[in-house]
Design a protein around this motif. Structure first.
Motif, PDB file in Angstrom:
ATOM      1  N   LYS A  20       0.848  -1.189   0.000  1.00 42.71           N
ATOM      2  CA  LYS A  20       0.000   0.000   0.000  1.00 42.71           C
ATOM      3  C   LYS A  20       0.881   1.236   0.000  1.00 42.71           C
ATOM      4  N   LEU A  21       0.530   2.218  -0.810  1.00 43.12           N
ATOM      5  CA  LEU A  21       1.338   3.421  -0.974  1.00 43.12           C
ATOM      6  C   LEU A  21       0.821   4.605  -0.169  1.00 43.12           C
ATOM      7  N   GLY A  22      -0.173   4.387   0.655  1.00 43.97           N
ATOM      8  CA  GLY A  22      -0.729   5.476   1.465  1.00 43.97           C
ATOM      9  C   GLY A  22      -2.064   5.937   0.907  1.00 43.97           C
ATOM     10  N   PHE A  23      -2.802   6.638   1.726  1.00 45.72           N
ATOM     11  CA  PHE A  23      -4.149   7.076   1.371  1.00 45.72           C
ATOM     12  C   PHE A  23      -4.159   7.853   0.050  1.00 45.72           C
ATOM     13  N   GLY A  24      -4.994   7.422  -0.866  1.00 45.26           N
ATOM     14  CA  GLY A  24      -5.170   8.106  -2.144  1.00 45.26           C
ATOM     15  C   GLY A  24      -4.100   7.820  -3.175  1.00 45.26           C
ATOM     16  N   ASN A  25      -3.103   6.993  -2.827  1.00 45.99           N
ATOM     17  CA  ASN A  25      -2.011   6.729  -3.762  1.00 45.99           C
ATOM     18  C   ASN A  25      -2.085   5.364  -4.437  1.00 45.99           C
ATOM     19  N   GLY A  26      -2.984   4.519  -3.989  1.00 45.78           N
ATOM     20  CA  GLY A  26      -3.141   3.222  -4.623  1.00 45.78           C
ATOM     21  C   GLY A  26      -2.250   2.154  -4.017  1.00 45.78           C
ATOM     22  N   THR A  27      -2.114   1.058  -4.766  1.00 41.44           N
ATOM     23  CA  THR A  27      -1.426  -0.135  -4.286  1.00 41.44           C
ATOM     24  C   THR A  27      -0.585  -0.718  -5.398  1.00 41.44           C
ATOM     25  N   ILE A  28       0.564  -1.242  -5.034  1.00 41.23           N
ATOM     26  CA  ILE A  28       1.381  -2.001  -5.979  1.00 41.23           C
ATOM     27  C   ILE A  28       1.307  -3.457  -5.555  1.00 41.23           C
ATOM     28  N   ARG A  29       1.064  -4.301  -6.523  1.00 40.37           N
ATOM     29  CA  ARG A  29       1.047  -5.742  -6.265  1.00 40.37           C
ATOM     30  C   ARG A  29       2.256  -6.356  -6.942  1.00 40.37           C
ATOM     31  N   GLU A  30       3.131  -6.921  -6.141  1.00 40.70           N
ATOM     32  CA  GLU A  30       4.292  -7.637  -6.649  1.00 40.70           C
ATOM     33  C   GLU A  30       3.803  -9.051  -6.945  1.00 40.70           C
ATOM     34  N   ASN A  31       3.798  -9.424  -8.220  1.00 42.45           N
ATOM     35  CA  ASN A  31       3.102 -10.625  -8.664  1.00 42.45           C
ATOM     36  C   ASN A  31       3.843 -11.933  -8.449  1.00 42.45           C
ATOM     37  N   GLY A  32       5.086 -11.894  -8.019  1.00 43.27           N
ATOM     38  CA  GLY A  32       5.823 -13.116  -7.760  1.00 43.27           C
ATOM     39  C   GLY A  32       6.468 -13.720  -8.992  1.00 43.27           C
ATOM     40  N   ASP A  33       6.305 -13.058 -10.149  1.00 41.19           N
ATOM     41  CA  ASP A  33       6.913 -13.557 -11.390  1.00 41.19           C
ATOM     42  C   ASP A  33       7.865 -12.523 -11.992  1.00 41.19           C
TER      43      ASP A  33
END
Length: 153
Positions: A20-33
């Protein structure tokens, strides 16, 4: 999904991790690949997905909308992906990618290695330099001999 901000924890191949990048900044998902996806706040689908090692830089421009920017991910001079992000999110996303150990690893030059066979003139030039360093007292006789041995192989 495990939440983490630390890239050094190690990722088991195939196991996604959410950052999580903080409120209002969204999310990064590290996909494992080796790839990572960006999700806007409150979104259920990714707005971009890139191989982390291919990234070499970022460009942020105005989007024409109030409080949003266009965030572009670059690799070797080409655009790999782009998306609109909330004002301030681009910096968070960029910082996350730059901190990742795989960032730009595919675009880094290979480490310089000594060529197995040096041209005779290059060896002679190096020996002259080493002798000068020995004569000026920078290298001891033993250090000079070790370096000479390395050059002559």
């Amino acid at each position: 999904m495990a939440e983490s901000g630390n890239h050094n924890e190690g990722i088991i191949m195939g196991t996604p991790q959410t950052h999580k990048l903080g409120f209002g900044n969204g999310t990064i998902r590290e996909n494992g690949d080796g790839t990572a996806s960006y999700y806007m706040p409150l979104a259920f689908t990714q707005t971009l997905r890139v191989r982390i090692s291919d990234i070499s830089g970022f460009v942020v421009t105005g989007s024409g909308k109030v409080m949003t920017r266009t965030f572009k991910i670059m690799g070797n001079g080409t655009e790999l992906a782009s998306t609109e992000v909330n004002h301030g999110a681009a910096e968070k996303i960029e910082a996350w990618f730059r901190a990742h150990p795989d960032f730009a690893s595919a675009t880094r030059p290979a480490p310089a290695q000594a060529s197995p066979q040096l041209d005779g003139r290059l060896v002679a030039d190096e020996l002259v330099k080493l002798a000068g360093l020995r004569d000026s007292g920078v290298l001891t006789e033993d250090e000079f001999a070790a370096q000479k041995g390395r050059l002559l192989g």
